[in-house]
Design a protein around this motif. Structure first.
Motif, PDB file in Angstrom:
ATOM      1  N   THR A 188       0.831  -1.215   0.000  1.00 12.41           N
ATOM      2  CA  THR A 188       0.000   0.000   0.000  1.00 12.41           C
ATOM      3  C   THR A 188       0.865   1.264   0.000  1.00 12.41           C
ATOM      4  O   THR A 188       0.561   2.240  -0.695  1.00 12.41           O
ATOM      5  N   VAL A 189       1.966   1.223   0.789  1.00 11.99           N
ATOM      6  CA  VAL A 189       2.875   2.387   0.817  1.00 11.99           C
ATOM      7  C   VAL A 189       3.455   2.622  -0.572  1.00 11.99           C
ATOM      8  O   VAL A 189       3.477   3.756  -1.088  1.00 11.99           O
ATOM      9  N   GLY A 204       0.909   4.058  -2.802  1.00 11.77           N
ATOM     10  CA  GLY A 204       0.656   5.445  -2.419  1.00 11.77           C
ATOM     11  C   GLY A 204       1.714   6.379  -2.986  1.00 11.77           C
ATOM     12  O   GLY A 204       1.392   7.418  -3.586  1.00 11.77           O
ATOM     13  N   LEU A 207       1.437   6.807  -6.751  1.00  7.95           N
ATOM     14  CA  LEU A 207       0.331   7.711  -7.097  1.00  7.95           C
ATOM     15  C   LEU A 207       0.725   9.167  -6.853  1.00  7.95           C
ATOM     16  O   LEU A 207       0.492  10.050  -7.676  1.00  7.95           O
ATOM     17  N   VAL A 208       1.359   9.384  -5.662  1.00  6.61           N
ATOM     18  CA  VAL A 208       1.762  10.763  -5.327  1.00  6.61           C
ATOM     19  C   VAL A 208       2.747  11.273  -6.370  1.00  6.61           C
ATOM     20  O   VAL A 208       2.638  12.415  -6.873  1.00  6.61           O
ATOM     21  N   PRO A 230      -5.599  10.295  -3.999  1.00 11.62           N
ATOM     22  CA  PRO A 230      -5.593   8.824  -3.870  1.00 11.62           C
ATOM     23  C   PRO A 230      -4.292   8.316  -3.253  1.00 11.62           C
ATOM     24  O   PRO A 230      -4.291   7.378  -2.442  1.00 11.62           O
ATOM     25  N   GLY A 231      -3.171   8.954  -3.589  1.00 13.19           N
ATOM     26  CA  GLY A 231      -1.880   8.541  -3.035  1.00 13.19           C
ATOM     27  C   GLY A 231      -1.879   8.669  -1.513  1.00 13.19           C
ATOM     28  O   GLY A 231      -1.472   7.747  -0.785  1.00 13.19           O
ATOM     29  N   LEU A 232      -2.379   9.825  -0.999  1.00  9.01           N
ATOM     30  CA  LEU A 232      -2.431  10.024   0.451  1.00  9.01           C
ATOM     31  C   LEU A 232      -3.362   9.014   1.125  1.00  9.01           C
ATOM     32  O   LEU A 232      -3.096   8.520   2.226  1.00  9.01           O
ATOM     33  N   ALA A 233      -4.461   8.733   0.406  1.00  4.84           N
ATOM     34  CA  ALA A 233      -5.408   7.746   0.964  1.00  4.84           C
ATOM     35  C   ALA A 233      -4.714   6.395   1.141  1.00  4.84           C
ATOM     36  O   ALA A 233      -4.860   5.725   2.184  1.00  4.84           O
ATOM     37  N   PHE A 234      -3.924   5.968   0.147  1.00  2.00           N
ATOM     38  CA  PHE A 234      -3.208   4.696   0.262  1.00  2.00           C
ATOM     39  C   PHE A 234      -2.182   4.725   1.409  1.00  2.00           C
ATOM     40  O   PHE A 234      -2.027   3.757   2.151  1.00  2.00           O
ATOM     41  N   LEU A 235      -1.500   5.878   1.529  1.00  2.00           N
ATOM     42  CA  LEU A 235      -0.517   5.989   2.619  1.00  2.00           C
ATOM     43  C   LEU A 235      -1.205   5.912   3.992  1.00  2.00           C
ATOM     44  O   LEU A 235      -0.668   5.341   4.939  1.00  2.00           O
ATOM     45  N   ALA A 238      -2.058   2.337   4.678  1.00  2.00           N
ATOM     46  CA  ALA A 238      -0.846   1.587   5.061  1.00  2.00           C
ATOM     47  C   ALA A 238      -0.620   1.663   6.564  1.00  2.00           C
ATOM     48  O   ALA A 238      -0.181   0.694   7.198  1.00  2.00           O
TER      49      ALA A 238
END
Ligand SMILES: NC(=O)c1ccc[n+]([C@@H]2O[C@H](COP(=O)([O-])OP(=O)(O)OC[C@H]3O[C@@H](n4cnc5c(N)ncnc54)[C@H](OP(=O)(O)O)[C@@H]3O)[C@@H](O)[C@H]2O)c1
Length: 315
Positions: free
Chosen positions: A254-255, A258, A261-262, A269-274, A277
């Motif tokens: 997930t990191v 993330g 994506l970032v 979406p990238g922050l959401a994945f981070l 994580a």
């Protein structure tokens, strides 16, 4: 376990096969040095109360049992004289034996057998503690352990699950039972019949039924212990798998996603994945701590069962 026999805690100590045999032809039909050592360590310094036949079952060089006050019950005057000559203290009844024991300098009182004396002690509610070595042996015999009445509870088992193994391969465990005086005496007449039965008499149908019930209870206690041990090891495995493999893998995945994506300007979406994580990491940490606590509990339980509060077993 000292003072007045009405108030002092009085212990019984014996060894038996898992079917309840404690003696055969005036001796014990097995050889388990570990149990002998256990019996000696437990009763050392105490007053021991026994029936005349148990006294006679000891080899001459161990009569009286050293380092203990030997109180021997007999109704036979000639036997009483012989007991006295050898250094034992003859008494005419179990009550008298317990009275002498409580008046002695010894701090503890152990009833050490045999079948007739244990039966009287259980039937009359004279003891509050029973330390029993249960040996996995199919030996048959002519003397049985008393059936503990319903007010007795198993309070400790050593080892907590499974058995110890003697140097000669015999498996055994040591159980501590305590009598709960608060419980109503609900002993069934058939049990009393068993307890009163003469040792030489043919075993009655009641005895057979009682023994089967005891064996059944014994087996189901074993099964419960095994199931509990199995559930614990399954928990440990699942926590290890989740905490050290699945959750770290998910967190890493997930990191990485993330960051990708970032870096590709898909910030939200990238922050959401981070963020997700972090949940995996927290889960992994929880699993690790839970597993550590479980291991600690197991260690403590093993430590407790290795130091029984009242060890013993007749030898
Ligand atoms: N596995 C173990 O942990 C363990 C422990 C101890 C003994 N044992 C075995 O148990 C067997 C002996 O047991 P047992 O039931 O045959 O005999 P016991 O209980 O040792 O002794 C019975 C004798 O004690 C006297 N006695 C007992 N209660 C009495 C009372 N209320 N009033 C007067 N006298 C009383 C009587 O002696 P008199 O006949 O002289 O009057 C009676 O014959 C042996 O095989 C021994 O190896 C096993």
């Amino acid at each position: 376990m000292s003072g007045n026999p009405d108030t002092a805690e009085i212990g019984m100590i014996w060894a038996q096969t898992h079917t309840g045999v404690i003696g055969d032809a005036g001796a014990m039909p097995w050889h388990l040095p570990e149990d002998m050592a256990h019996f000696t360590a437990t009763t050392r310094g105490a007053a021991v109360v026994m029936g005349r036949r148990t006294w006679e079952s000891f080899p001459a060089k161990y009569r009286p049992l050293p380092g203990r006050q030997n109180i021997v019950i007999t109704s036979d005057q000639h036997a009483a004289e012989q007991i006295r000559e050898l250094g034992g203290h003859p008494v005419a009844s179990l009550d008298e034996g317990l009275e002498v024991a409580s008046g002695s300098a010894a701090e503890k009182i152990w009833i050490i057998g045999g079948g007739q004396v244990y039966a009287e002690a259980v039937q009359r509610g004279l003891a509050d503690l029973a330390v029993i070595t249960v040996i996995k042996s199919s030996a048959s015999g002519d003397t049985s352990a008393p059936a503990l009445t319903e007010d007795w509870e198993l309070t400790q088992r050593d080892p907590a699950a499974g058995t110890h193994q003697g140097a000669n391969g015999l498996e055994y465990r040591i159980e501590t039972h305590r009598r709960n005086r608060g419980l109503t005496e609900t002993t069934s007449p058939s049990r009393h019949a068993v307890l009163n039965a003469d040792q030489g008499a043919a075993r009655s149908a009641d005895q057979g039924a009682d023994r089967k019930a005891d064996e059944g209870a014994d087996r189901s206690a074993d099964q419960r212990q095994d199931q509990a041990a199995q559930a614990t090891s399954t928990n440990l495995m699942m926590l290890g798998l989740g905490g050290y493999l699945i959750l770290p893998f998910l967190a890493l995945f997930t990191v990485t996603l993330g960051f990708v994506l970032v870096l590709n300007d898909r910030i939200l979406p990238g922050l959401a994945f981070l963020f997700v994580a972090q949940i995996w990491v927290a889960g992994g940490l929880w699993a690790h701590l839970k597993r550590r606590r479980l291991l600690q509990e197991i260690k403590e339980a093993r430590g407790a069962s290795a130091t029984p509060e009242a060890p013993g077993a007749a030898g």
